[in-house]
Design a protein around this motif. Sequence first.
Motif, PDB file in Angstrom:
ATOM      1  N   ALA B   6       0.812  -1.214   0.000  1.00  0.00           N
ATOM      2  CA  ALA B   6       0.000   0.000   0.000  1.00  0.00           C
ATOM      3  C   ALA B   6       0.846   1.264   0.000  1.00  0.00           C
ATOM      4  CB  ALA B   6      -0.924  -0.012   1.214  1.00  0.00           C
ATOM      5  N   THR B   7       2.025   1.175   0.544  1.00  0.00           N
ATOM      6  CA  THR B   7       2.826   2.378   0.700  1.00  0.00           C
ATOM      7  C   THR B   7       3.957   2.500  -0.313  1.00  0.00           C
ATOM      8  OG1 THR B   7       4.196   1.221   2.304  1.00  0.00           O
ATOM      9  CG2 THR B   7       2.345   2.513   3.164  1.00  0.00           C
ATOM     10  N   ARG B   8       4.465   1.364  -0.804  1.00  0.00           N
ATOM     11  CA  ARG B   8       5.595   1.433  -1.732  1.00  0.00           C
ATOM     12  C   ARG B   8       5.360   0.426  -2.840  1.00  0.00           C
ATOM     13  NH1 ARG B   8      10.765   0.668   2.097  1.00  0.00           N
ATOM     14  NH2 ARG B   8      11.885   1.133   0.179  1.00  0.00           N
ATOM     15  N   SER B   9       5.963   0.645  -3.971  1.00  0.00           N
ATOM     16  CA  SER B   9       5.893  -0.357  -5.035  1.00  0.00           C
ATOM     17  C   SER B   9       6.745  -1.553  -4.622  1.00  0.00           C
ATOM     18  CB  SER B   9       6.380   0.228  -6.351  1.00  0.00           C
ATOM     19  OG  SER B   9       7.705   0.658  -6.219  1.00  0.00           O
ATOM     20  N   VAL B  10       6.331  -2.709  -5.061  1.00  0.00           N
ATOM     21  CA  VAL B  10       7.015  -3.925  -4.624  1.00  0.00           C
ATOM     22  C   VAL B  10       7.534  -4.714  -5.811  1.00  0.00           C
ATOM     23  CG1 VAL B  10       5.628  -4.143  -2.531  1.00  0.00           C
ATOM     24  CG2 VAL B  10       4.876  -5.266  -4.643  1.00  0.00           C
ATOM     25  N   MET B  11       8.461  -5.580  -5.516  1.00  0.00           N
ATOM     26  CA  MET B  11       8.933  -6.547  -6.507  1.00  0.00           C
ATOM     27  C   MET B  11       9.213  -7.872  -5.785  1.00  0.00           C
ATOM     28  SD  MET B  11      12.814  -5.193  -7.267  1.00  0.00           S
ATOM     29  CE  MET B  11      13.224  -6.621  -8.244  1.00  0.00           C
ATOM     30  N   GLY B  23      17.319 -29.135  10.816  1.00  0.00           N
ATOM     31  CA  GLY B  23      16.193 -29.070  11.735  1.00  0.00           C
ATOM     32  C   GLY B  23      15.967 -27.683  12.307  1.00  0.00           C
ATOM     33  N   ASP B  24      16.354 -26.655  11.576  1.00  0.00           N
ATOM     34  CA  ASP B  24      16.311 -25.285  12.104  1.00  0.00           C
ATOM     35  C   ASP B  24      14.982 -24.599  11.817  1.00  0.00           C
ATOM     36  OD1 ASP B  24      19.002 -24.797  13.216  1.00  0.00           O
ATOM     37  OD2 ASP B  24      19.630 -25.366  11.189  1.00  0.00           O
ATOM     38  N   THR B  25      14.712 -23.641  12.670  1.00  0.00           N
ATOM     39  CA  THR B  25      13.607 -22.716  12.412  1.00  0.00           C
ATOM     40  C   THR B  25      14.203 -21.457  11.793  1.00  0.00           C
ATOM     41  OG1 THR B  25      12.309 -23.558  14.249  1.00  0.00           O
ATOM     42  CG2 THR B  25      11.792 -21.326  13.481  1.00  0.00           C
ATOM     43  N   VAL B  26      13.581 -20.988  10.716  1.00  0.00           N
ATOM     44  CA  VAL B  26      14.094 -19.811  10.021  1.00  0.00           C
ATOM     45  C   VAL B  26      12.968 -18.783   9.900  1.00  0.00           C
ATOM     46  CG1 VAL B  26      15.126 -18.919   7.894  1.00  0.00           C
ATOM     47  CG2 VAL B  26      15.730 -21.208   8.715  1.00  0.00           C
ATOM     48  N   VAL B  27      13.276 -17.599  10.340  1.00  0.00           N
ATOM     49  CA  VAL B  27      12.329 -16.487  10.220  1.00  0.00           C
ATOM     50  C   VAL B  27      13.016 -15.381   9.416  1.00  0.00           C
ATOM     51  CG1 VAL B  27      10.917 -14.799  11.454  1.00  0.00           C
ATOM     52  CG2 VAL B  27      11.343 -17.056  12.479  1.00  0.00           C
ATOM     53  N   ILE B  28      12.309 -14.887   8.401  1.00  0.00           N
ATOM     54  CA  ILE B  28      12.867 -13.815   7.578  1.00  0.00           C
ATOM     55  C   ILE B  28      11.950 -12.597   7.674  1.00  0.00           C
ATOM     56  CG2 ILE B  28      13.533 -13.106   5.238  1.00  0.00           C
ATOM     57  CD1 ILE B  28      14.091 -16.040   4.609  1.00  0.00           C
ATOM     58  N   ARG B  29      12.569 -11.457   7.923  1.00  0.00           N
ATOM     59  CA  ARG B  29      11.814 -10.211   7.990  1.00  0.00           C
ATOM     60  C   ARG B  29      12.316  -9.273   6.910  1.00  0.00           C
ATOM     61  NH1 ARG B  29      13.322 -11.341  13.202  1.00  0.00           N
ATOM     62  NH2 ARG B  29      11.653 -12.253  14.468  1.00  0.00           N
ATOM     63  N   VAL B  30      11.380  -8.559   6.326  1.00  0.00           N
ATOM     64  CA  VAL B  30      11.713  -7.544   5.323  1.00  0.00           C
ATOM     65  C   VAL B  30      11.395  -6.182   5.928  1.00  0.00           C
ATOM     66  CG1 VAL B  30      11.147  -6.615   3.048  1.00  0.00           C
ATOM     67  CG2 VAL B  30      11.276  -9.093   3.391  1.00  0.00           C
ATOM     68  N   ASP B  31      12.427  -5.407   6.122  1.00  0.00           N
ATOM     69  CA  ASP B  31      12.279  -4.099   6.795  1.00  0.00           C
ATOM     70  C   ASP B  31      11.462  -4.231   8.084  1.00  0.00           C
ATOM     71  OD1 ASP B  31      13.848  -2.654   5.058  1.00  0.00           O
ATOM     72  OD2 ASP B  31      12.167  -2.078   3.767  1.00  0.00           O
ATOM     73  N   PRO B  58      10.438  -4.164  -1.163  1.00  0.00           N
ATOM     74  CA  PRO B  58      10.356  -2.837  -1.774  1.00  0.00           C
ATOM     75  C   PRO B  58      11.173  -2.760  -3.068  1.00  0.00           C
ATOM     76  CG  PRO B  58      10.920  -2.683   0.543  1.00  0.00           C
ATOM     77  CD  PRO B  58      11.025  -4.111   0.185  1.00  0.00           C
ATOM     78  N   ASP B  59      10.769  -1.929  -3.933  1.00  0.00           N
ATOM     79  CA  ASP B  59      11.475  -1.753  -5.196  1.00  0.00           C
ATOM     80  C   ASP B  59      12.673  -0.827  -4.977  1.00  0.00           C
ATOM     81  OD1 ASP B  59      12.256  -1.693  -7.775  1.00  0.00           O
ATOM     82  OD2 ASP B  59      10.569  -0.490  -8.509  1.00  0.00           O
ATOM     83  N   GLY B  60      13.481  -1.183  -4.037  1.00  0.00           N
ATOM     84  CA  GLY B  60      14.659  -0.400  -3.697  1.00  0.00           C
ATOM     85  C   GLY B  60      15.330  -1.028  -2.512  1.00  0.00           C
ATOM     86  N   PRO B  61      16.489  -0.516  -2.105  1.00  0.00           N
ATOM     87  CA  PRO B  61      17.234  -1.147  -1.009  1.00  0.00           C
ATOM     88  C   PRO B  61      16.372  -1.361   0.231  1.00  0.00           C
ATOM     89  CG  PRO B  61      18.565   0.535  -2.057  1.00  0.00           C
ATOM     90  CD  PRO B  61      17.198   0.658  -2.655  1.00  0.00           C
ATOM     91  N   ASP B  80      19.781  -4.618  -2.425  1.00  0.00           N
ATOM     92  CA  ASP B  80      19.128  -3.886  -3.503  1.00  0.00           C
ATOM     93  C   ASP B  80      18.535  -4.927  -4.444  1.00  0.00           C
ATOM     94  OD1 ASP B  80      18.306  -2.546  -5.712  1.00  0.00           O
ATOM     95  OD2 ASP B  80      20.138  -1.364  -5.962  1.00  0.00           O
ATOM     96  N   PRO B  81      17.241  -5.094  -4.453  1.00  0.00           N
ATOM     97  CA  PRO B  81      16.637  -6.178  -5.222  1.00  0.00           C
ATOM     98  C   PRO B  81      16.821  -6.023  -6.725  1.00  0.00           C
ATOM     99  CG  PRO B  81      14.943  -4.692  -4.407  1.00  0.00           C
ATOM    100  CD  PRO B  81      16.229  -4.259  -3.787  1.00  0.00           C
ATOM    101  N   ASN B  82      17.053  -4.825  -7.179  1.00  0.00           N
ATOM    102  CA  ASN B  82      17.281  -4.647  -8.614  1.00  0.00           C
ATOM    103  C   ASN B  82      18.647  -5.215  -9.007  1.00  0.00           C
ATOM    104  OD1 ASN B  82      14.844  -3.077  -9.415  1.00  0.00           O
ATOM    105  ND2 ASN B  82      15.635  -1.738  -7.787  1.00  0.00           N
TER     106      ASN B  82
END
Lengths: 723, 107
Positions: B6-11, B23-31, B58-61, B80-82
């Motif tokens: 809603a706030t930023r363009s995404v990719m 056997g690990d638990t993995v949690v990933i957070r984006v910003d 986000p469409d940026g770093p 930087d996803p680009n």
Amino acid sequence: MEPYEEGLQLLNDDGEAEGEEGAIPLPKPFPFPLFWPVSGLYAASSIVPPKPLPIPLDPAPIGFHPIRREQIRLDVDGRYPQMTVSGTISGILVSRIHWIAQLSKTGPSRWSGAIWYKDGATASFPYTAVDVTATRSRFPSARSVKITFSGGGLPKRVMVYGFVSPYFRTVNLEFDFQSGEVADTAIDTCAHPVRPASLPCETLTIPIVFQRAGCQVTTNAGSPVPAPPGATWSDMEMHDAMQIHWSRFANAAQWAMWVFYASLHESGTNLGGIMFDDIGPNHRQGTALFVDSFIAEAPANDPNPAAWIDRMRFWTAVHEMGHAFNLAHSWQKSLGTPWVPLANEPEARSFMNYPYSVAGGQAAFFSNFEFRFSNPELLFVRHAPERFVQMGNAAWFDHHAFEEAAAPAAPALKLELRVNREQARYEFMEPVWLELKLTNIGDQPRLVDADVLDASSLTVILKKQGKEARQLVPFRQKCIQPAVKALMPGESVYGTVLASAGLNGWDVAEPGTYLVQAAAHVGDEDVVSQPFVLRIAPPVSRDEEYVAGDVFTQETARVLVFGGSRFLEYGNDVLQEVVERFPDRRIALHARVALGNPMTLDYKRLLPTADGLELDVEKAKPDDAAKLIEPALVKQAKVAAESFGHIRYRGIAERVAQRLAAAGAEAEAVTTIDSVIGTLEARTVKGRPVKATVIEELRETRDTLAAGRKVKTKTRARAKAKV
Amino acid sequence: MDGLAATRSVMLINVALQDGFDGDTVVIRVDGAEAYRREQVTTRTQISHAADTQLDVPDGPFELEVDIPTRGMQESFQIDPNAHPNVALSLLGGQLVAAYPERLGFV
């Protein structure tokens, strides 16, 4: 079966250019005899009889050939020379010696170097260096290699080996394919413009890739595997297909693999191929590539997408086959349990690296890729112990696991495994107690841990014939204040270990032939015993088979190893049943002692109550104990001495006798010790009598007990030190 | 990711969990916002693959935070996803490391 014979020139076309990859081939029409290559497999020559190894190996068990075979792999010229010579000495069961030496050139057709790797019965092979001289000839039968082994404080050993093959291994490949797909095993190396400028243009086949890695390759005609259009494959489905369609399938280690060209894996297009066979006991026999996966998606704007796809499929097929040789990915070399300490090779231009993952991506990878494996990978395929490499042998990623024994060049200690019987044959269900003897064979005193031969201090490897080796995990781990003992030159210490069972379960239980090897750890040194072979006889009745299921449990094993328990009721019930149903079998002797022993003393137990725990003391029952134990230690004393082993037999008998005396049964105690004295005095094993000092000490114990005095000596420690 | 969209363009970026997981638990957070969670993550060494996913970013770093509670490890990566649309995460030598391959595919 079609043999692939690329010819000696392909494998050995570099003449004398050892260590120089890509050397300019020498003129062929008039080859000077010196330039004939020498790399390849050699076997001990029958012309020059081999000198025996300095420490003779154990005699071969009945049914096995006692012939010692020796092979060496000389790798100093030809394609990708590793400047290495390795050797395998075998002949008794699986107790092999494997060694590897790095070579430097010291003269025409002559090299020398240090032995840097040993595996197997290393105590039998103390040499530390080799000097290698090759005799070249255009006629294979006239080629030979002479190796002089030196070091380890021993006289030199000279061996001559005759030429067998320019290849180090032999492997059979079968390329089957999903109906509608094609098993394309060849590539035009120059079809794609992104390639090394020096790359020879040729039609390269998968068999040739593995020939260049040092393997003689034979192939079977591939056949289609029926599948409906659009079918995808799970690992289990591919494993099933392998069992049905692979003409060489066997539940056994063999130098053969199945390569399956399929459309897609069930996990989707991101999986380009897989060595799917980490299922069951024989890993690494089956591989697959998925021709319609991402490997068929050329990068945008690639100058020749069709050639790119062909090359990527070719690369993927060889990559998966590399896994079948137990090769890990280039960046995984240090992970898991590498066969020797290995460095990761994240930028290697190898079949085992991911083209997309190197710096610069796939274009950078393929611009330097010469359709080969890296040197450490070639060293592994050509020279690592066979069991690490051979398909269906070591489990995947294991011994890609082997930690080299830290064996000294000139061992000062010797470890022996032995049993007190003429032949190491055991009845079914009879617990296998082995004796260990550690001797200072040097000329200086050595300090050893007082518990150096305790089961928890040792490494004991158990291997049933045809099965993987397992390490004994003893029930008890001692946590004690360290103490050392000075072991004088010629002096020995002794110990016992139950080989049958541990926390791993009953590793020595099923009928068959077993190989046992132990290592004692003294400081940084591993003192490795000779392999010891024993046999377990089959059950003599169906009843035994039924009861065995109850005997071969953790609880029964614990009761046996700890010399009885009043707490482990299930184990006691099983042993009571054994005593009643199989009184004439040797397991019954062990059961009687384990059942009777806890009755010889006031037995303390912590029992849960509503308020917590309560100490319960069950009084000794010397009469009941004697009734159980006497038939084992007295009436069948000779059999007991053999089955328990002298050390354990004496230790048990003395302990039981002391406890019986302490509980008021002096007469039974003296009878027990008298029986031990008479039995051990009369026994010889392989012509070796029991030491006179042991008999003297037992007489002292008997006299003390008869006089109603308490025995002061710590019997077990004394027994271990002297028997 | 509704808030992010809603706030930023995404990719989309591709994230793979590769070597070293057991056997690990993995949690990933984006910003800072949880974007991925998985338990019992285990590597199949012959394909260097434990799990993979696509994440809206986000469409940026942005900051990719990786939490492995089973090992008490947490690492953050500025991405930087680009430039790096593919992220390969591995546990190597006791550390969580990120690589940015040209594409993600496993063999």
